[in-house]
Motif scaffolding. Structure first.
Motif, PDB file in Angstrom:
ATOM      1  N   UNK A  71       3.619   0.095   1.409  1.00 11.78           N
ATOM      2  CA  UNK A  71       2.477  -0.735   1.766  1.00 11.78           C
ATOM      3  C   UNK A  71       2.893  -2.051   2.407  1.00 11.78           C
ATOM      4  N   UNK A  72       3.928  -2.705   1.850  1.00  9.87           N
ATOM      5  CA  UNK A  72       4.370  -3.970   2.433  1.00  9.87           C
ATOM      6  C   UNK A  72       4.921  -3.806   3.832  1.00  9.87           C
ATOM      7  N   UNK A  73       5.649  -2.726   4.078  1.00 12.47           N
ATOM      8  CA  UNK A  73       6.184  -2.465   5.421  1.00 12.47           C
ATOM      9  C   UNK A  73       5.053  -2.197   6.417  1.00 12.47           C
ATOM     10  N   UNK A  74       4.081  -1.419   6.010  1.00  8.22           N
ATOM     11  CA  UNK A  74       2.964  -1.115   6.906  1.00  8.22           C
ATOM     12  C   UNK A  74       2.151  -2.367   7.217  1.00  8.22           C
ATOM     13  N   UNK A  75       1.893  -3.199   6.207  1.00  5.31           N
ATOM     14  CA  UNK A  75       1.113  -4.407   6.433  1.00  5.31           C
ATOM     15  C   UNK A  75       1.871  -5.431   7.261  1.00  5.31           C
ATOM     16  N   UNK A  84       0.272   9.792 -18.962  1.00  5.07           N
ATOM     17  CA  UNK A  84      -0.319   9.398 -17.687  1.00  5.07           C
ATOM     18  C   UNK A  84      -1.204   8.163 -17.825  1.00  5.07           C
ATOM     19  N   UNK A  85      -1.714   7.916 -19.004  1.00  5.18           N
ATOM     20  CA  UNK A  85      -2.529   6.730 -19.217  1.00  5.18           C
ATOM     21  C   UNK A  85      -1.710   5.447 -19.106  1.00  5.18           C
ATOM     22  N   UNK A  86      -0.398   5.551 -19.262  1.00  9.28           N
ATOM     23  CA  UNK A  86       0.492   4.400 -19.100  1.00  9.28           C
ATOM     24  C   UNK A  86       1.153   4.407 -17.726  1.00  9.28           C
ATOM     25  N   UNK A  87       1.474   5.585 -17.216  1.00 14.18           N
ATOM     26  CA  UNK A  87       2.220   5.681 -15.959  1.00 14.18           C
ATOM     27  C   UNK A  87       1.342   5.326 -14.764  1.00 14.18           C
ATOM     28  N   UNK A  88       0.137   5.893 -14.705  1.00 18.25           N
ATOM     29  CA  UNK A  88      -0.704   5.697 -13.520  1.00 18.25           C
ATOM     30  C   UNK A  88      -1.083   4.239 -13.307  1.00 18.25           C
ATOM     31  N   UNK A  89      -1.559   3.503 -14.321  1.00 18.29           N
ATOM     32  CA  UNK A  89      -1.833   2.067 -14.077  1.00 18.29           C
ATOM     33  C   UNK A  89      -0.595   1.263 -13.701  1.00 18.29           C
ATOM     34  N   UNK A  90       0.568   1.716 -14.134  1.00 19.06           N
ATOM     35  CA  UNK A  90       1.802   0.987 -13.807  1.00 19.06           C
ATOM     36  C   UNK A  90       2.214   1.162 -12.352  1.00 19.06           C
ATOM     37  N   UNK A  91       1.610   2.127 -11.656  1.00 17.21           N
ATOM     38  CA  UNK A  91       1.955   2.348 -10.260  1.00 17.21           C
ATOM     39  C   UNK A  91       1.421   1.263  -9.336  1.00 17.21           C
ATOM     40  N   UNK A  92       0.482   0.475  -9.811  1.00 22.93           N
ATOM     41  CA  UNK A  92      -0.145  -0.558  -8.987  1.00 22.93           C
ATOM     42  C   UNK A  92       0.506  -1.902  -9.316  1.00 22.93           C
ATOM     43  N   UNK A  93       1.107  -2.506  -8.311  1.00 25.08           N
ATOM     44  CA  UNK A  93       1.750  -3.808  -8.467  1.00 25.08           C
ATOM     45  C   UNK A  93       1.353  -4.701  -7.298  1.00 25.08           C
ATOM     46  N   UNK A  94       0.260  -5.455  -7.429  1.00 25.24           N
ATOM     47  CA  UNK A  94      -0.155  -6.335  -6.314  1.00 25.24           C
ATOM     48  C   UNK A  94       0.897  -7.371  -5.944  1.00 25.24           C
ATOM     49  N   UNK A  95       1.555  -7.936  -6.947  1.00 23.96           N
ATOM     50  CA  UNK A  95       2.593  -8.930  -6.640  1.00 23.96           C
ATOM     51  C   UNK A  95       3.763  -8.286  -5.898  1.00 23.96           C
ATOM     52  N   UNK A  96       4.159  -7.075  -6.310  1.00 22.41           N
ATOM     53  CA  UNK A  96       5.226  -6.383  -5.606  1.00 22.41           C
ATOM     54  C   UNK A  96       4.853  -6.068  -4.170  1.00 22.41           C
ATOM     55  N   UNK A  97       3.592  -5.681  -3.948  1.00 24.08           N
ATOM     56  CA  UNK A  97       3.125  -5.414  -2.589  1.00 24.08           C
ATOM     57  C   UNK A  97       3.164  -6.674  -1.739  1.00 24.08           C
ATOM     58  N   UNK A  98       2.705  -7.776  -2.308  1.00 24.25           N
ATOM     59  CA  UNK A  98       2.721  -9.039  -1.558  1.00 24.25           C
ATOM     60  C   UNK A  98       4.159  -9.476  -1.259  1.00 24.25           C
ATOM     61  N   UNK A  99       5.041  -9.323  -2.228  1.00 29.64           N
ATOM     62  CA  UNK A  99       6.434  -9.731  -2.030  1.00 29.64           C
ATOM     63  C   UNK A  99       7.096  -8.892  -0.938  1.00 29.64           C
ATOM     64  N   UNK A 100       6.863  -7.598  -0.940  1.00 31.54           N
ATOM     65  CA  UNK A 100       7.447  -6.747   0.099  1.00 31.54           C
ATOM     66  C   UNK A 100       6.814  -7.034   1.456  1.00 31.54           C
ATOM     67  N   UNK A 101       5.553  -7.397   1.475  1.00 34.91           N
ATOM     68  CA  UNK A 101       4.892  -7.776   2.719  1.00 34.91           C
ATOM     69  C   UNK A 101       5.604  -8.977   3.346  1.00 34.91           C
ATOM     70  N   UNK A 102       5.814 -10.012   2.551  1.00 32.68           N
ATOM     71  CA  UNK A 102       6.476 -11.218   3.051  1.00 32.68           C
ATOM     72  C   UNK A 102       7.921 -10.924   3.447  1.00 32.68           C
ATOM     73  N   UNK A 103       8.615 -10.147   2.630  1.00 32.93           N
ATOM     74  CA  UNK A 103      10.017  -9.867   2.902  1.00 32.93           C
ATOM     75  C   UNK A 103      10.182  -9.028   4.159  1.00 32.93           C
ATOM     76  N   UNK A 104       9.353  -8.006   4.336  1.00 30.05           N
ATOM     77  CA  UNK A 104       9.468  -7.149   5.515  1.00 30.05           C
ATOM     78  C   UNK A 104       9.151  -7.919   6.786  1.00 30.05           C
TER      79      UNK A 104
END
Length: 321
Positions: free
Chosen positions: A132-136, A180-200
């Motif tokens: 997501x960060x690379x695409x954005x 899956x009740x723990x794994x699926x919500x853990x797949x979403x990381x808004x801060x990680x997406x923002x950080x990769x956006x800035x880094x890319x």
């Protein structure tokens, strides 16, 4: 009457002295401006900053020292000795062995559950954040500003505020009390997406991508062969953040899981700690402390091994050229 050569020889001998060595040349003095420039480049020492750094260091290390020392004590030694000094009996290895064997070795099951949640949850969150960060960062599409606003808003929302709505949604789907009740919500990381956006944005030159496309490389090949190696520091940084968040996750498994066989380490150690408050329960504080020490060892090892990557990743975008 002496010849000109004899006169020159005498003059040279008078200048060199009786020893016959050439005179020392005076070292030219350093320019005062260069001296001031060199002094200005030296880091200034701040007593206040040093004191504050020392206080932070003490604040960080004292709990760790207490944890290490307390893990060497028995249940009785915890109550009869000082918190920051060893007891008479050194019981670290006995505590470690009993931690892994207590209650039919359920600690090992909790450890494997935590590794499962971290491997799928944190690993998946990092992979999605990289994509997501690379695409954005490198593609233009309608609604990009709206996506940016949504990502920033998601970073500002605490995860505990989403726990109850997430539980209701997963309850409707029948996924509660499952991994899956723990794994699926853990797949979403808004801060990680923002950080990769800035880094890319800063790490991948657009000209490099255009050159790869001119050479005939497709988008997937360009991403995996050209962009992904340049994103390594950012990937490691996001991986560490998501791994720590998933490893220390407590509230989400608390409301999602009822079966102790699916507990992570955080929830399992808390159940051991709560035994002392139940009727007829056996206090095992020494095992809780030893289990906590074992729990933080993988995190410390990960930070030490990946230190050179995540430090450079944190500095991404801080300097504009």
């Amino acid at each position: 009457m002496s010849s000109p050569a004899t006169t020159a020889s005498k003059a040279t001998s008078a200048r060199t002295g009786s020893s016959g060595h050439a005179p020392r040349l005076r070292t030219p003095r350093r320019n005062a401006r260069n001296a001031r420039t060199a002094d200005s480049r030296r880091p200034r020492r701040s007593v206040l900053l040093t004191v504050l750094t020392g206080l932070v260091l003490v604040y960080s290390l004292v709990p760790l020292i207490w944890l290490v020392i307390s893990s060497t004590k028995t249940q009785e030694g915890l109550a009869s000795s000082s918190g920051l000094w060893f007891a008479d009996h050194f019981a670290l290895w006995d505590n470690v062995r009993e931690t892994f064997t207590y209650n039919d070795g359920v600690f090992v099951r909790w450890l494997l559950n935590t590794l499962l949640y971290v491997g799928l949850g944190a690993g998946g969150a990092t992979f999605l954040a990289v994509l997501g960060g690379y695409a954005l960062a490198k593609f233009t599409f309608p609604g990009k500003r709206a996506v940016f606003a949504v990502v920033i808003g998601a970073v500002a929302v605490p995860t505990t505020a989403l726990a109850v709505p997430t539980f209701l949604m997963f309850s409707k789907m029948g996924l509660t009390n499952t991994p899956w009740a723990v794994i699926i919500p853990s797949l979403i990381s808004p801060f990680g997406l923002y950080l990769m956006w800035v880094f890319a944005t800063e790490a991948i030159p657009t000209e490099l991508l255009e050159a790869a496309r001119i050479d005939g490389a497709g988008e997937l090949r360009t991403f995996f062969r050209v962009s992904l190696p340049l994103l390594a520091p950012g990937i490691v940084t996001v991986l560490l953040f998501t791994m720590v968040a998933t490893w220390n996750n407590y509230f989400l498994p608390l409301i999602m899981l009822k079966d102790p066989d699916w507990y992570p380490l955080t929830l399992g150690l808390n159940s051991w700690n709560a035994q002392a408050q139940t009727a007829g329960g056996q206090p095992v504080f020494n095992l809780v402390i030893t289990g906590s020490l074992i729990t933080i060892i993988p995190l410390i090892a990960a930070f030490l091994l990946l230190q050179r990557y995540w430090q450079s990743g944190l500095a991404a975008g801080s300097v504009k050229e």
